[in-house]
Design a protein around this motif. Structure first.
Motif, short mmCIF file in Angstrom:
data_model
loop_
_atom_site.label_atom_id
_atom_site.label_comp_id
_atom_site.label_asym_id
_atom_site.label_seq_id
_atom_site.Cartn_x
_atom_site.Cartn_y
_atom_site.Cartn_z
N ASN A 183 -6.13 31.10 7.61
CA ASN A 183 -4.72 31.40 7.91
C ASN A 183 -3.80 30.30 7.40
O ASN A 183 -2.70 30.57 6.90
CB ASN A 183 -4.53 31.56 9.43
N PHE A 184 -4.24 29.05 7.52
CA PHE A 184 -3.42 27.92 7.05
C PHE A 184 -3.17 28.03 5.55
O PHE A 184 -2.02 27.92 5.09
CB PHE A 184 -4.12 26.60 7.38
N PHE A 185 -4.23 28.23 4.78
CA PHE A 185 -4.05 28.35 3.33
C PHE A 185 -3.31 29.63 2.96
O PHE A 185 -2.55 29.65 1.99
CB PHE A 185 -5.40 28.28 2.62
N GLY A 186 -3.53 30.69 3.71
CA GLY A 186 -2.80 31.92 3.46
C GLY A 186 -1.31 31.74 3.69
O GLY A 186 -0.48 32.26 2.92
N ASN A 187 -0.95 30.99 4.72
CA ASN A 187 0.45 30.71 5.01
C ASN A 187 1.07 29.87 3.90
O ASN A 187 2.20 30.12 3.47
CB ASN A 187 0.56 29.98 6.34
N TYR A 188 0.32 28.90 3.41
CA TYR A 188 0.79 28.08 2.29
C TYR A 188 0.99 28.94 1.03
O TYR A 188 2.01 28.82 0.34
CB TYR A 188 -0.22 26.97 2.02
#
Length: 256
Positions: A83-88
């Motif tokens: 989710n963190f990388f997807g948000n980025y």
């Protein structure tokens, strides 16, 4: 496998040339009997050689590392990392949607980033999707396609494969604008995050290779045709001003 390609290309064209020469030394793989050549794949023999090289790299390096990652890191933590990388990545997707002439989709993409960053603990929790803000992926290769640049021949690139001449230049543009890959001043942190991104990307398609082995008579052709069709679909949807990932054909590219 695109993240591997990004890591590979970010240094310079010189390293890319070295890698191409190394892969060329592998030799050209022959096209299996009974497989019809594709007009979109005039370099098929060479592409199959690179495809085999990538498959070996995945089998002996990337998949074992990902297996260890899945064993050590609990599922809820893996979801948070994804989710963190997807948000980025949503930041860059929004930028490309704007460049493609879809300001409404771009605005929703930026709203996803705000919602997930503020209410999702910095992006570790995806609060936007259940809140009615679906993810719309976009990159510079897709943007070039929307601008009318032809794809050119299909090409398999070392370290993260299925692409086209146009999308290769798009990947280079993605790399040049990627903060975590090029601009983050802390080199140790940057390299650690890059490695984690690679493993996370492979984890998302952990079982894809096994599924393809069982579903496709010729894995290379299956991946190639699926990539070309899905890419064209994305571009046409974006030209129409609507690019909802939920409407894409049921094909997941294991190298994306």
């Amino acid at each position: 496998m695109i993240l591997w390609l990004r890591l590979f290309l970010r240094q310079s064209a010189k390293r890319g040339l070295i890698a191409i020469v190394c892969v060329s030394m592998i030799g050209c793989a022959s096209i299996p009997a009974g497989i019809q050549p594709s007009a979109q794949d005039p370099w098929e023999s060479f592409n199959r050689s690179v495809f085999s090289f990538n498959e070996g790299l995945d089998t002996y390096v990337l998949k074992p590392v990902t297996t260890g990652y899945r064993y050590v890191v609990p599922s809820f933590a893996r979801d948070g990392i994804d989710n963190f990388f997807g948000n980025y990545n949503d930041i860059y997707s929004a930028l490309n949607q704007l460049l493609q002439g879809n300001p409404g989709v771009a605005a929703k993409g930026l709203m996803r980033v705000v919602v997930n960053t503020v209410f999702g603990l910095g992006g570790l929790i995806d609060m936007a999707t259940p809140g009615g803000l679906p993810k719309h992926k976009a990159d510079f290769g897709q943007t070039f396609g929307v601008w009318g640049i032809p794809s050119g021949p299909y090409v398999v690139l070392p370290f993260f494969g299925p692409s086209s001449v146009r999308d290769t230049f798009g990947t280079a543009a993605d790399i040049e604008t990627d903060y975590l890959l090029r601009l983050l001043p802390d080199v140790a942190l940057r390299n650690s995050l890059t490695g984690l991104r690679i493993v996370n990307a492979r984890n998302n398609y952990y079982q894809a290779g096994d599924l393809l082995e069982g579903a496709a008579l010729d894995k290379y052709s299956f991946v190639r045709d699926g990539y070309i069709q899905r890419r064209q679909y994305q571009i046409e949807q974006s030209k129409a001003g609507y690019d909802d990932e939920e409407t894409l054909p049921p094909f997941q590219n294991p190298y994306e």
